[in-house]
Write a protein that holds these residues in place. Structure first.
Motif, PDB file in Angstrom:
ATOM      1  N   PRO A 338       0.487  -1.086   0.202  1.00  0.00           N
ATOM      2  CA  PRO A 338       0.047  -0.234  -0.110  1.00  0.00           C
ATOM      3  C   PRO A 338       0.614   1.125   0.169  1.00  0.00           C
ATOM      4  O   PRO A 338       2.068   1.620   0.452  1.00  0.00           O
ATOM      5  N   ARG A 340       1.012   3.146   1.731  1.00  0.00           N
ATOM      6  CA  ARG A 340       1.414   4.296   3.170  1.00  0.00           C
ATOM      7  C   ARG A 340       2.676   4.314   3.674  1.00  0.00           C
ATOM      8  O   ARG A 340       3.245   3.528   3.445  1.00  0.00           O
ATOM      9  N   ASP A 407     -11.270  -0.737   6.453  1.00  0.00           N
ATOM     10  CA  ASP A 407     -10.623   0.428   5.199  1.00  0.00           C
ATOM     11  C   ASP A 407      -9.812  -0.107   4.317  1.00  0.00           C
ATOM     12  O   ASP A 407      -8.612  -1.341   4.382  1.00  0.00           O
ATOM     13  N   ARG A 408      -9.936   0.279   3.208  1.00  0.00           N
ATOM     14  CA  ARG A 408      -9.248  -0.134   1.696  1.00  0.00           C
ATOM     15  C   ARG A 408      -7.716   0.082   1.426  1.00  0.00           C
ATOM     16  O   ARG A 408      -6.742  -0.175   0.352  1.00  0.00           O
ATOM     17  N   THR A 412      -1.972  -2.826   5.764  1.00  0.00           N
ATOM     18  CA  THR A 412      -1.768  -3.910   6.238  1.00  0.00           C
ATOM     19  C   THR A 412      -1.226  -5.107   4.278  1.00  0.00           C
ATOM     20  O   THR A 412      -1.316  -5.204   4.048  1.00  0.00           O
ATOM     21  N   ASN A 414      -2.943  -7.429   4.507  1.00  0.00           N
ATOM     22  CA  ASN A 414      -4.346  -8.336   3.614  1.00  0.00           C
ATOM     23  C   ASN A 414      -5.388  -7.603   3.415  1.00  0.00           C
ATOM     24  O   ASN A 414      -5.993  -7.787   4.704  1.00  0.00           O
ATOM     25  N   PRO A 415      -5.068  -6.836   3.135  1.00  0.00           N
ATOM     26  CA  PRO A 415      -5.605  -5.792   2.540  1.00  0.00           C
ATOM     27  C   PRO A 415      -7.399  -6.272   1.914  1.00  0.00           C
ATOM     28  O   PRO A 415      -7.633  -8.208   1.222  1.00  0.00           O
ATOM     29  N   PRO A 416      -9.054  -5.800   2.935  1.00  0.00           N
ATOM     30  CA  PRO A 416      -8.411  -4.705   3.789  1.00  0.00           C
ATOM     31  C   PRO A 416      -8.526  -4.227   4.919  1.00  0.00           C
ATOM     32  O   PRO A 416      -9.029  -5.564   5.522  1.00  0.00           O
ATOM     33  N   LEU A 417      -8.110  -3.572   5.659  1.00  0.00           N
ATOM     34  CA  LEU A 417      -8.171  -4.086   6.928  1.00  0.00           C
ATOM     35  C   LEU A 417      -9.546  -3.497   8.036  1.00  0.00           C
ATOM     36  O   LEU A 417     -10.235  -2.777   6.880  1.00  0.00           O
ATOM     37  N   GLU A 433      -8.309  -3.247  15.330  1.00  0.00           N
ATOM     38  CA  GLU A 433      -8.455  -4.279  14.446  1.00  0.00           C
ATOM     39  C   GLU A 433      -8.841  -5.624  14.813  1.00  0.00           C
ATOM     40  O   GLU A 433      -8.911  -6.064  16.107  1.00  0.00           O
TER      41      GLU A 433
END
Length: 475
Positions: A338, A340, A407-408, A412, A414-417, A433
């Motif tokens: 991601p 981020r 949250d996509r 993470t 393993n998306p989505p979170l 989480e």
């Protein structure tokens, strides 16, 4: 000798159908499924979950445990003791010792022997994450899981030890250099040639010490990473054909250092009192133990939670994990992360200061009005009391999902979170989480429980904390 007074098993939520390996790589991978540790699990987190299941049937055990012994062939840390994280997550007394026996599958035998001869109540924990090169035999036949056994010199043992035997030899069957994640294995016929006589020698000594013959054995448990040798040993010992216990390889794979414990636990879930059990483990030699189940087993099962039993965990697993996701979690398939910021490693001083919260999930409960604060706070948000807080462990307290978000964009593997605000039974609200969950199925009102997981890895530091997960076996 101290006897086993309680046990617990943890099998990960995820399963990989071996047919997916064959379909992707075009190589035979066998039938059935293998248990897969999630992206946020490792041997330490799974050991904590098995230990929690073990202690759930003996609620006063935490204050009496004198030491924790942890066996794994894949330790998350070297130099640093991994068992101390298990100790902290369980909220054990500081006077209880914690030690690792790590690096080889045979370490599990050493922990079993040490716990059975310990002068203090001992928690013996076993966990492994087993894998291999993509398309290899170890990848398909391996599995992930954990088991825990509580030994207490003053308790009513579930098993009575009658005799044991061992045969040790130095031979090159399986090896792995430090830093490598996949083992090398010698030709299979050689391993069978080495193991079978060693097992026969160990079993002969155990049966002689117990004063029993092979045909008197009610249950035979044979485990080891060398499956061909294990099958040959099972045939060579002279026990009744119906005595052989399923080693669960078709459902979860071989879980290495944890496997003997998991198979034993699955047997104890259903065994009747007064039955003779012969356990044989093959690892750099052979060990054999003859035990007899006791009447305490019936009383233990009346206290044991149904969802902690091996059969229940086998039934509650999810087997639609894709092979690509499995390879990603294992680090074999590098995928675009991601966009981020990368995770930041936790600092050592605050982690040490807040150990009871970070590892034990201890909330602060106001002594004046009883309001729970997560995370702990020095001032009560309800009555304004200052420094009148008491630690209260909430790791075993169930909760209800008050609201959630999928949250996509968040980081993470393993998306989505999935994040949720949960309300604990008896009070206390926390945002955390949610793991082992279907993002399309989570709903307000779902019942969840806390689970010890690895939040991230940064700078070689594993950031352990707690997440929520749906209570397995419940709607």
């Amino acid at each position: 000798m101290p006897g086993i007074v309680s046990y617990g098993v943890y099998l990960p939520y995820w399963r990989l159908d071996r047919a997916q390996i064959a379909a992707t790589l075009g190589s035979p991978a066998g039938r059935g499924t293998r248990a897969v540790a999630s992206y946020d699990e490792d041997p330490t987190t799974m050991a904590v979950e098995a230990a929690r299941a073990c202690l759930a049937s003996v609620p006063d055990a935490r204050a009496r445990i004198g030491q924790v012994l942890f066996a794994t062939s894949e330790p998350p840390y070297l130099d640093k003791t991994n068992a101390t994280a298990i100790h902290a997550a369980l909220g054990l007394d500081r006077g209880a010792m914690a030690f690792d026996a790590a690096g080889s599958v045979n370490s599990a035998n050493g922990v079993f022997v040490a716990a059975a001869n310990a002068p203090v109540p001992t928690l013996a924990v076993f966990a492994d994450v087993r894998t291999g090169m993509p398309g290899g035999g170890d990848e398909a036949s391996g599995g992930d899981g954990a088991a825990a056994f509580l030994y207490d010199p003053a308790g009513d043992g579930l098993l009575e030890t009658l005799g044991w035997g061992a045969a040790t030899a130095e031979f090159l069957d399986r090896w792995r250099e430090p830093g490598e994640h996949a083992s090398k294995v010698w030709e299979e016929r050689f391993g069978e040639h080495a193991y079978v006589p060693l097992a026969e020698e160990a079993v002969a000594a155990a049966l002689k010490a117990a004063g029993v013959t092979p045909d008197q054995i009610d249950h035979l448990v044979v485990t080891g990473l060398h499956s061909r040798a294990a099958r040959a040993v099972s045939r060579a010992l002279g026990t009744r054909p119906d005595a052989l216990v399923d080693d669960l390889g078709g459902a979860i794979g071989n879980t290495g250092a944890a496997h003997a414990g998991i198979v034993l636990a699955s047997l104890l879930d259903v065994a009747e009192p007064g039955k003779l059990i012969l356990r044989v483990t093959l690892a750099d030699g052979a060990m054999a133990v003859v035990t007899r189940t006791t009447d305490a087993l019936v009383a233990f099962r009346s206290r044991q939670r149904e969802r902690d039993r091996v059969a229940a965990q086998l039934a509650s697993g999810r087997s639609d994990l894709s092979y690509a996701t499995f390879l990603t979690w294992r680090g074999e398939l590098r995928r675009e992360p991601p966009r981020r910021p990368d995770p930041v490693a936790p600092a050592a001083p605050p982690s040490f200061r807040y150990e009871a919260w970070k590892f034990g999930f201890n909330a602060a409960s106001c002594a004046r009005c009883g309001t729970r604060h997560l995370p702990p706070a020095p001032v009560c948000m309800n009555c304004g009391a200052v420094e009148e807080m008491q630690d209260e462990r909430l790791a075993e307290t169930p909760a209800t999902v008050a609201t959630f978000t999928v949250d996509r964009l968040a980081f993470t593997p393993n998306p989505p979170l999935v994040a949720a605000v949960v309300d604990f039974d008896g009070g206390g609200r926390y945002r955390c989480e949610v793991t082992d969950v279907d993002p399309a199925a989570i709903a307000i009102g779902d019942r969840v429980e806390m689970t010890f997981r690895r939040i991230s890895i940064a700078n070689g530091i594993r950031n352990y904390f707690w997440k929520a997960r749906p209570i397995r076996g419940e709607a």
